[in-house]
Design a protein around this motif. Structure first.
Motif, PDB file in Angstrom:
ATOM      1  N   ARG A 257      -7.038  -0.297  -0.137  1.00  0.00           N
ATOM      2  CA  ARG A 257      -6.773   0.496   1.071  1.00  0.00           C
ATOM      3  C   ARG A 257      -5.039   1.128   1.086  1.00  0.00           C
ATOM      4  O   ARG A 257      -5.109   1.617   3.045  1.00  0.00           O
ATOM      5  CB  ARG A 257      -7.550  -0.337   2.395  1.00  0.00           C
ATOM      6  N   ALA A 258      -4.523   0.247   0.483  1.00  0.00           N
ATOM      7  CA  ALA A 258      -3.046   1.104   1.492  1.00  0.00           C
ATOM      8  C   ALA A 258      -3.005   3.235   1.029  1.00  0.00           C
ATOM      9  O   ALA A 258      -3.355   3.256   0.093  1.00  0.00           O
ATOM     10  CB  ALA A 258      -1.585   0.684  -0.182  1.00  0.00           C
ATOM     11  N   PHE A 259      -3.362   3.593   1.848  1.00  0.00           N
ATOM     12  CA  PHE A 259      -2.896   4.498   2.482  1.00  0.00           C
ATOM     13  C   PHE A 259      -1.629   5.211   3.251  1.00  0.00           C
ATOM     14  O   PHE A 259      -1.007   6.456   3.067  1.00  0.00           O
ATOM     15  CB  PHE A 259      -4.291   5.406   2.958  1.00  0.00           C
ATOM     16  N   ASP A 260      -2.267   4.787   4.394  1.00  0.00           N
ATOM     17  CA  ASP A 260      -1.247   5.257   5.716  1.00  0.00           C
ATOM     18  C   ASP A 260      -0.034   5.639   4.545  1.00  0.00           C
ATOM     19  O   ASP A 260       1.321   6.713   5.585  1.00  0.00           O
ATOM     20  CB  ASP A 260      -1.221   4.349   6.922  1.00  0.00           C
ATOM     21  N   LEU A 261       1.179   5.074   4.746  1.00  0.00           N
ATOM     22  CA  LEU A 261       2.551   4.497   4.339  1.00  0.00           C
ATOM     23  C   LEU A 261       3.077   5.336   3.047  1.00  0.00           C
ATOM     24  O   LEU A 261       3.705   5.909   3.640  1.00  0.00           O
ATOM     25  CB  LEU A 261       2.987   2.958   3.586  1.00  0.00           C
ATOM     26  N   ASN A 266       4.633  11.214   1.550  1.00  0.00           N
ATOM     27  CA  ASN A 266       4.514  12.425   0.544  1.00  0.00           C
ATOM     28  C   ASN A 266       3.251  12.321  -0.048  1.00  0.00           C
ATOM     29  O   ASN A 266       2.662  13.368  -1.186  1.00  0.00           O
ATOM     30  CB  ASN A 266       5.481  12.083  -0.963  1.00  0.00           C
ATOM     31  N   LYS A 267       2.667  11.855   0.428  1.00  0.00           N
ATOM     32  CA  LYS A 267       0.906  12.013   0.605  1.00  0.00           C
ATOM     33  C   LYS A 267      -0.162  11.389  -0.914  1.00  0.00           C
ATOM     34  O   LYS A 267      -0.462  12.632  -1.530  1.00  0.00           O
ATOM     35  CB  LYS A 267       0.489  13.595   0.732  1.00  0.00           C
ATOM     36  N   LEU A 278      -5.981   9.436  -3.564  1.00  0.00           N
ATOM     37  CA  LEU A 278      -6.029   9.952  -4.437  1.00  0.00           C
ATOM     38  C   LEU A 278      -7.818  11.131  -3.493  1.00  0.00           C
ATOM     39  O   LEU A 278      -8.698  12.443  -3.157  1.00  0.00           O
ATOM     40  CB  LEU A 278      -6.727   9.766  -5.945  1.00  0.00           C
ATOM     41  N   VAL A 279      -8.890   9.627  -2.904  1.00  0.00           N
ATOM     42  CA  VAL A 279      -9.662  10.076  -2.355  1.00  0.00           C
ATOM     43  C   VAL A 279      -9.665  11.077  -1.566  1.00  0.00           C
ATOM     44  O   VAL A 279     -10.241  12.268  -0.792  1.00  0.00           O
ATOM     45  CB  VAL A 279     -10.350   8.572  -1.524  1.00  0.00           C
ATOM     46  N   THR A 280      -8.791  10.264  -0.038  1.00  0.00           N
ATOM     47  CA  THR A 280      -8.295  11.418   0.922  1.00  0.00           C
ATOM     48  C   THR A 280      -8.379  13.116   0.108  1.00  0.00           C
ATOM     49  O   THR A 280      -8.654  14.039   0.656  1.00  0.00           O
ATOM     50  CB  THR A 280      -7.296  11.871   1.713  1.00  0.00           C
ATOM     51  N   ALA A 281      -6.969  12.943  -0.800  1.00  0.00           N
ATOM     52  CA  ALA A 281      -6.992  14.800  -1.217  1.00  0.00           C
ATOM     53  C   ALA A 281      -8.031  15.334  -2.079  1.00  0.00           C
ATOM     54  O   ALA A 281      -8.234  16.794  -1.999  1.00  0.00           O
ATOM     55  CB  ALA A 281      -5.735  14.379  -2.419  1.00  0.00           C
ATOM     56  N   ASN A 282      -8.974  14.438  -2.652  1.00  0.00           N
ATOM     57  CA  ASN A 282     -10.460  15.377  -3.015  1.00  0.00           C
ATOM     58  C   ASN A 282     -11.430  16.028  -1.852  1.00  0.00           C
ATOM     59  O   ASN A 282     -12.278  16.613  -1.917  1.00  0.00           O
ATOM     60  CB  ASN A 282     -10.948  14.695  -3.944  1.00  0.00           C
ATOM     61  N   PHE A 292     -16.387  14.370  -6.068  1.00  0.00           N
ATOM     62  CA  PHE A 292     -15.970  13.449  -6.479  1.00  0.00           C
ATOM     63  C   PHE A 292     -14.949  12.379  -6.225  1.00  0.00           C
ATOM     64  O   PHE A 292     -14.370  11.852  -7.229  1.00  0.00           O
ATOM     65  CB  PHE A 292     -14.300  14.640  -7.382  1.00  0.00           C
ATOM     66  N   GLY A 293     -14.899  12.634  -4.917  1.00  0.00           N
ATOM     67  CA  GLY A 293     -13.951  12.125  -4.199  1.00  0.00           C
ATOM     68  C   GLY A 293     -14.569  10.748  -3.339  1.00  0.00           C
ATOM     69  O   GLY A 293     -14.031   9.792  -3.878  1.00  0.00           O
ATOM     70  N   SER A 294     -15.685  10.553  -3.742  1.00  0.00           N
ATOM     71  CA  SER A 294     -16.645   9.397  -3.037  1.00  0.00           C
ATOM     72  C   SER A 294     -16.796   8.895  -4.722  1.00  0.00           C
ATOM     73  O   SER A 294     -17.100   7.947  -4.274  1.00  0.00           O
ATOM     74  CB  SER A 294     -18.881  10.553  -2.690  1.00  0.00           C
ATOM     75  N   ALA A 295     -16.929   9.236  -5.117  1.00  0.00           N
ATOM     76  CA  ALA A 295     -17.329   8.337  -6.514  1.00  0.00           C
ATOM     77  C   ALA A 295     -15.828   7.820  -6.803  1.00  0.00           C
ATOM     78  O   ALA A 295     -15.808   6.605  -6.998  1.00  0.00           O
ATOM     79  CB  ALA A 295     -17.166   9.064  -8.338  1.00  0.00           C
TER      80      ALA A 295
END
Length: 321
Positions: A257-261, A266-267, A278-282, A292-295
């Motif tokens: 779940r590495a995401f916040d940092l 740089n998103k 990638l999930v958040t971007a999709n 697609f992001g849910s997959a």
């Protein structure tokens, strides 16, 4: 005169008679206290509200994510516009989405660094603090302080260190490296910031485990001639098996779940791709491909569930008589 046989009677008021429980004695009927209407309402609210919160905020999104991963819904339109496309999203993730495999590789690197560097460092600090060295309270507080900070705030703090123009690191080294912007360094720079926080968490878990170890085990090892290193790895470390499993599961989940940092930096682009970004971007990005992001989110869920299931299985086996 005829002799009458003497009749004997059981002794009365003897110590044995008083200590011996009477078989004819019956247990007193204990009256079961019934809850009043107000108590039933309170109990119902205390059980129902947390259950409802978990169902709405955890289980419903998880189930909805799995179901939406088999659709092509873009988040716009009515529910009737959702079309089931089967496993097409999973095939596209694995074959037609170039950032996925680098992101998975980065997550594995994230896991490896946390497991090989941060976890042993936290365990080593816990062993040192368990010896009650001078100032151990201060060191324990200082090392645990990053844990209470969010990863977003940790990213801002390390931005002051990694800044190309005014950063502390470049000022000390005399360089002009863009640690967060250069794809050759940004992943490792983010991992240093993550380890800074993860070490304190692991240290606290192992410190609690060391406090619970029976002191007689160490004394017996010392009597048998074992030094501190041998006593730790052969006696203390195996006893802390539940702590080891917890640390392993937490490390895997933290790596996935590495995401916040990375999102603050740089998103999740330019060498910092991770699956959560990638999930958040999709899902909420410009593309808005929720199916697609849910997959990809479902893939993360499956991997996390495997380690959680292993942990639960070990805990249940240890509690069985």
């Amino acid at each position: 005169m005829t002799a009458h046989p003497e009749t004997t009677s059981p002794p009365r008021n003897t110590e044995a008679g008083r200590d011996r429980p009477s078989r004819a004695a019956k247990p007193r009927n204990q009256r079961v206290r019934r809850l009043s209407a107000a108590d039933r309402v309170v109990v119902g609210l205390m059980v129902g509200i947390p259950t409802l919160v978990v169902l709405v905020l955890v289980w419903f999104p998880a189930v909805a994510t799995v179901l939406l991963s088999f659709t092509d819904w873009n988040g716009i339109g009515a529910v009737s516009d959702i079309h089931v496309i089967g496993a097409t999203n999973y095939v596209n993730v694995a074959t037609n989405y170039p950032p996925f495999w680098p992101a998975l590789q980065h997550n594995l690197i994230w896991l490896g660094v946390l497991f090989v560097v941060a976890t042993p460092a936290g365990m080593f600090l816990a062993v040192l603090l368990d010896k009650q060295i001078k100032g151990s309270r201060f060191y324990q507080t200082a090392l645990y302080l990053p844990v209470v900070l969010s990863l977003a705030l940790v990213g801002f703090i390390w931005q002051l260190i990694y800044s190309r123009d005014q950063g502390l690191l470049n000022a000390v080294l005399g360089t002009q490296v863009d640690w967060y912007g250069d794809p050759r360094y940004n992943l490792w720079a983010a991992l240093v910031a993550t380890c800074w926080k993860h070490i304190g968490y692991v240290m606290l878990l192992y410190l609690a485990g060391l406090k619970a170890v029976d002191a007689s085990l160490r004394e017996a090892a010392a009597i048998d001639g074992a030094n501190e290193r041998q006593a730790f790895f052969r006696i203390v470390f195996p006893v802390m098996r539940p702590i080891n499993v917890i640390v392993l599961v937490i490390t895997v989940i933290e790596a996935l779940r590495a995401f916040d940092l990375v999102w603050i930096i740089n998103k999740g682009r330019n060498g910092l791709e991770v699956i959560a970004a990638l999930v958040t971007a999709n899902v909420v990005g410009e593309a808005s491909r929720i199916g697609f992001g849910s997959a990809m989110a479902t893939i993360m869920l499956i991997i996390s569930s495997i380690f959680v299931a292993v942990y639960v299985t070990i805990v249940i086996r240890e509690r069985q008589p």
